[in-house]
Design an enzyme around this catalytic site. Structure first.
Site, PDB file in Angstrom:
ATOM      1  N   CYS A  42       0.812  -1.211   0.000  1.00 41.23           N
ATOM      2  CA  CYS A  42       0.000   0.000   0.000  1.00 41.23           C
ATOM      3  C   CYS A  42       0.850   1.268   0.000  1.00 41.23           C
ATOM      4  CB  CYS A  42      -0.933   0.006   1.209  1.00 41.23           C
ATOM      5  SG  CYS A  42      -2.122  -1.349   1.202  1.00 41.23           S
ATOM      6  N   VAL A  80       7.086 -22.623  -5.784  1.00 42.69           N
ATOM      7  CA  VAL A  80       6.426 -23.914  -5.602  1.00 42.69           C
ATOM      8  C   VAL A  80       5.615 -24.202  -6.864  1.00 42.69           C
ATOM      9  CG1 VAL A  80       4.787 -25.246  -4.230  1.00 42.69           C
ATOM     10  CG2 VAL A  80       6.337 -23.633  -3.109  1.00 42.69           C
ATOM     11  N   PRO A 275      -7.547 -31.609   3.626  1.00 42.57           N
ATOM     12  CA  PRO A 275      -6.988 -31.704   4.976  1.00 42.57           C
ATOM     13  C   PRO A 275      -5.547 -31.216   5.050  1.00 42.57           C
ATOM     14  CG  PRO A 275      -8.190 -33.709   4.424  1.00 42.57           C
ATOM     15  CD  PRO A 275      -8.110 -32.894   3.163  1.00 42.57           C
ATOM     16  N   GLY A 281      -4.770 -14.462   2.822  1.00 45.41           N
ATOM     17  CA  GLY A 281      -4.310 -13.329   2.018  1.00 45.41           C
ATOM     18  C   GLY A 281      -5.107 -13.099   0.762  1.00 45.41           C
ATOM     19  N   TYR A 426     -14.627  14.801  22.808  1.00 43.34           N
ATOM     20  CA  TYR A 426     -14.800  16.109  22.182  1.00 43.34           C
ATOM     21  C   TYR A 426     -13.815  17.115  22.768  1.00 43.34           C
ATOM     22  CZ  TYR A 426     -16.369  20.935  21.857  1.00 43.34           C
ATOM     23  OH  TYR A 426     -16.397  22.288  21.692  1.00 43.34           O
TER      24      TYR A 426
END
Length: 450
Positions: A42, A80, A275, A281, A426
């Protein structure tokens, strides 16, 4: 216990740190095909613009850091390429040497993230056409600007990242044009709020074309011109920000189920249908409380949250994820845009009893330095009294107000009973005597006679 994690940005690294805190004896290895890990995606527009001065502030942690602090092995430039569910192992390719090898797991976390959507892959073959997704892509954009001194930039897509880039490119004296295929900027906003944002962009010197789709690019090595259905646009560089798609090919090949959004489907414990395999993400879909359904959201904060749950549960805990409100915020020049929950279009599509209210509020007393104003749009359910969504555009205090609304929505506050009674801080330097949230509740109550 041996835990393998695929992906080393927010979701993957958070899963690893949570897992090792739960089980200090666990063997944890993260495989990442990129060279940078645990970076702040970001922050990339501000790194390009120079507000963030050094690269190390964007990617402050490396493999050595994770090994020294957490005893977690992070293997960068390792992809991978296969998951063998039956034998509980993965096949890994070393992208530097080409070597392939297998590694066994007891528990596996998939955090493969997302990739920019580019409808024509050949566009990226041009030297001045970029996407912005990781630190390397930010480096390339920044290097191109410094080396070539472009005078005009075209941003294709009017989502948050591209709108944040507008001011950061203008820092270099670049004329910025935004091209958006939809009929408005920032699709998640309602049209009336998007128009306010578009008008502000134009006031700041940004050229904006909406309802126009990029058809083609002209130029051999570089793109000097783009063609839409309505015009030709000359440019010196192009950044494609047309959304992202979850990286799910590896998981799908292994038999991991995708959901209705075409992202990986997980339960409230971040477990997949296979399993011993979790996911977290930008590659997963998550449950949305306002929609009462699964949605896809690419958010850094969400990646951290889901990574935390995946890591804890992979080491034997049993914690659940309640869901999201899709809370978001971004800055455009001196304006802040924030939203939470559903927009009016979505709400009306699901619920005929919804109604919207829009009002202008002061961020603090007008006599105080920095006093500004904000436009708030609130979408409510007249039948259940629930707040379905809020959108805010303003120049001061928007971050605080959207977070109050988000907290109220998370805990089920009613617009006609709870907002007006909130006890919020406030003092004139920070707020009007009645917070905009309280005022919103009072106004809506009065308008509905409740």
């Amino acid at each position: 216990m041996r835990i393998l994690i695929i992906g080393a940005v927010a979701g993957g690294t958070t899963a690893a740190t949570q897992a090792i805190r739960n089980d200090s004896k666990a063997e944890i290895v993260i495989y990442e095909k990129d060279k940078d890990i645990s970076y702040s995606g970001c922050s990339l527009p501000y790194y390009i613009g120079g507000l963030v001065k050094e690269r190390k502030h964007i990617a402050p942690r490396d493999s050595e850091h994770f090994k020294k602090k957490y005893n977690v092995d992070v293997k960068v430039r390792h992809e991978v390429i296969d998951i063998d569910v039956e034998n509980k192992n993965i096949t890994v390719k070393n992208l530097e040497t080409g070597e392939e090898f297998k590694d066994n797991y007891d528990e596996l976390v998939i955090a493969t993230g997302a990739s920019p959507f580019v409808p024509v892959k050949e566009w990226l073959h041009k030297e001045n056409v970029f996407t912005l997704r990781n630190v390397i892509s930010a480096d390339e954009i920044k290097e191109y600007i410094l080396k070539n001194n472009p005078k005009k930039a075209l941003l294709v897509g009017a989502g948050a990242i591209n709108l944040e880039l507008c001011e950061n490119l203008q820092e270099y004296g670049i004329e910025v044009t935004v091209l958006e295929a939809q009929n408005q900027v920032m699709g998640p906003l309602d049209e009336d709020m998007a128009l306010k944002l578009e008008e502000y962009l134009k006031e700041k010197g940004v050229i904006v074309y909406t309802g126009e789709k990029l058809s083609s690019m002209e130029g051999e090595k570089t793109a000097a011109k783009v063609i839409t259905e309505k015009r030709e646009i000359d440019t010196d560089m192009i950044i494609l920000g047309m959304g992202v798609r979850p990286n799910t090919d590896l998981a799908q090949k292994a038999g991991v189920e995708l959901g209705k959004t075409r992202a990986i489907h997980v339960n409230d414990r971040m477990q997949t249908n296979v399993p011993h395999i979790y996911a977290a993400g930008d590659c997963i879909e998550v449950y949305s409380l306002p929609h009462e359904d699964y949605v896809y959201r690419s958010l850094g904060s969400l990646a951290n949250k889901t990574g935390r749950i995946a890591g804890k549960n992979a080491t034997g805990e049993d914690i659940t994820f309640k869901g999201i409100l899709s809370t978001g915020i971004f800055k455009v020049f001196d304006m802040t845009v924030a939203l939470v929950g559903m927009n009016e279009r979505e709400a009306k599509g699901l619920n005929e009893k919804c109604k919207s209210h829009m009002f202008k509020m002061a961020s603090k007393p007008s006599f105080m330095p920095g006093a500004g104003e904000m436009v708030i749009k609130m979408i409510i359910d007249e039948e259940t009294d629930k707040i379905l969504g809020v959108q805010i555009i303003g120049d001061d205090g928007v971050d605080k107000i959207i977070d109050i609304f988000a907290t109220c929505m998370m805990f089920g506050a009613k617009y006609n009973k709870d907002l007006s009674g909130l006890d919020l801080a406030y003092a004139p330097p920070y707020s009007p005597s009645l917070s905009p949230v309280i005022q919103a509740g009072i106004i809506v109550e009065g308008s509905l006679g409740k």
